[in-house]
Scaffold this motif. Structure first.
Motif, PDB file in Angstrom:
ATOM      1  N   VAL A   1       8.755  12.857   0.631  1.00  0.00           N
ATOM      2  CA  VAL A   1       7.884  13.588   1.546  1.00  0.00           C
ATOM      3  C   VAL A   1       6.596  12.827   1.832  1.00  0.00           C
ATOM      4  O   VAL A   1       6.025  12.198   0.943  1.00  0.00           O
ATOM      5  N   GLY A   2       6.157  12.877   3.069  1.00  0.00           N
ATOM      6  CA  GLY A   2       4.863  12.322   3.458  1.00  0.00           C
ATOM      7  C   GLY A   2       4.777  10.813   3.435  1.00  0.00           C
ATOM      8  O   GLY A   2       3.703  10.260   3.243  1.00  0.00           O
ATOM      9  N   GLY A   3       5.903  10.150   3.604  1.00  0.00           N
ATOM     10  CA  GLY A   3       5.893   8.697   3.632  1.00  0.00           C
ATOM     11  C   GLY A   3       5.765   8.042   2.268  1.00  0.00           C
ATOM     12  O   GLY A   3       5.527   6.837   2.184  1.00  0.00           O
ATOM     13  N   THR A   4       5.899   8.829   1.214  1.00  0.00           N
ATOM     14  CA  THR A   4       5.833   8.263  -0.134  1.00  0.00           C
ATOM     15  C   THR A   4       7.225   7.841  -0.581  1.00  0.00           C
ATOM     16  O   THR A   4       8.224   8.089   0.101  1.00  0.00           O
ATOM     17  N   LEU A   5       7.263   7.217  -1.744  1.00  0.00           N
ATOM     18  CA  LEU A   5       8.517   6.867  -2.393  1.00  0.00           C
ATOM     19  C   LEU A   5       8.559   7.552  -3.756  1.00  0.00           C
ATOM     20  O   LEU A   5       7.511   7.906  -4.302  1.00  0.00           O
TER      21      LEU A   5
ATOM     22  N   GLY B   1       0.794  -1.231   0.000  1.00  0.00           N
ATOM     23  CA  GLY B   1       0.000   0.000   0.000  1.00  0.00           C
ATOM     24  C   GLY B   1       0.823   1.275   0.000  1.00  0.00           C
ATOM     25  O   GLY B   1       0.263   2.379  -0.068  1.00  0.00           O
ATOM     26  N   THR B   2       2.136   1.150   0.044  1.00  0.00           N
ATOM     27  CA  THR B   2       3.001   2.337   0.025  1.00  0.00           C
ATOM     28  C   THR B   2       2.818   3.066  -1.300  1.00  0.00           C
ATOM     29  O   THR B   2       2.797   2.455  -2.365  1.00  0.00           O
ATOM     30  N   ARG B   3       2.701   4.395  -1.231  1.00  0.00           N
ATOM     31  CA  ARG B   3       2.494   5.193  -2.441  1.00  0.00           C
ATOM     32  C   ARG B   3       3.828   5.559  -3.085  1.00  0.00           C
ATOM     33  O   ARG B   3       4.779   5.935  -2.400  1.00  0.00           O
TER      34      ARG B   3
END
Length: 172
Positions: A153-157, A125-127
């Protein structure tokens, strides 16, 4: 499935030009879906970026070989190495905007995602913010097509390779 591959040595020296030429040649050859087009760094006395195409049939390989040779490119059988950087591959056009890792894997030929500085793979589910520039590489240890990403940023990759890199020594 058997595949057929060829290498095209065009003398191109940078990745952006190689990417552009790979797309141009694929369009001129009218290649079908399912084709892989990769770049390969060639070191030595004459550093350059070679191109490779992996095609699904021998007739398509012969046609591509004939047409590329007629364009006076140096064409040889096979690929120059097992670690090509994929530019054209099944599903690449569907990798735009922000996707989850699960969506990226389901929509494309990419088999896994690794994240710099971490062990294991990211959660499904990681964006991933694609920046519309997703360049996975073939791994020579297991032959998998792998995208390397980095935290953002914001836990995205984001894909490790940026679409518009700053040239070396640009500030000199």
């Amino acid at each position: 499935m058997t595949s057929y591959a060829l290498t095209v040595d065009t003398g191109v020296r940078d990745l952006r030009a190689a990417d552009h030429l790979l797309h141009t040649l694929a369009a001129e050859l009218d290649l079908p879906d399912g084709v892989f087009g990769c770049t390969h760094l060639v070191r030595g006395d004459r550093p350059r970026v070679a191109l490779s195409f992996t095609l699904p049939s021998e007739p398509l390989l012969r046609t591509a070989l004939d047409r590329l040779t007629a364009l006076e490119y140096d064409v040889s059988p096979g690929v120059p190495d097992a670690c090509g950087r994929a530019v054209i591959y099944p599903g690449v056009t569907a990798l735009t905007g922000t996707l989850t890792i699960a969506e990226l894997l389901a929509r494309s030929a990419i088999e896994r995602v690794t994240v710099l500085g971490t062990a294991g793979q990211p959660a499904s589910g990681t964006r991933l913010v694609t920046r519309d520039h997703v360049r996975p590489q073939w791994q020579d240890d297991d032959g998998a097509l792998v995208l390397t990403a980095m935290p953002a940023v914001g836990g995205t990759l984001v894909p490790f390779e940026v679409p518009d890199p700053t040239p070396c020594c640009a500030d000199h």
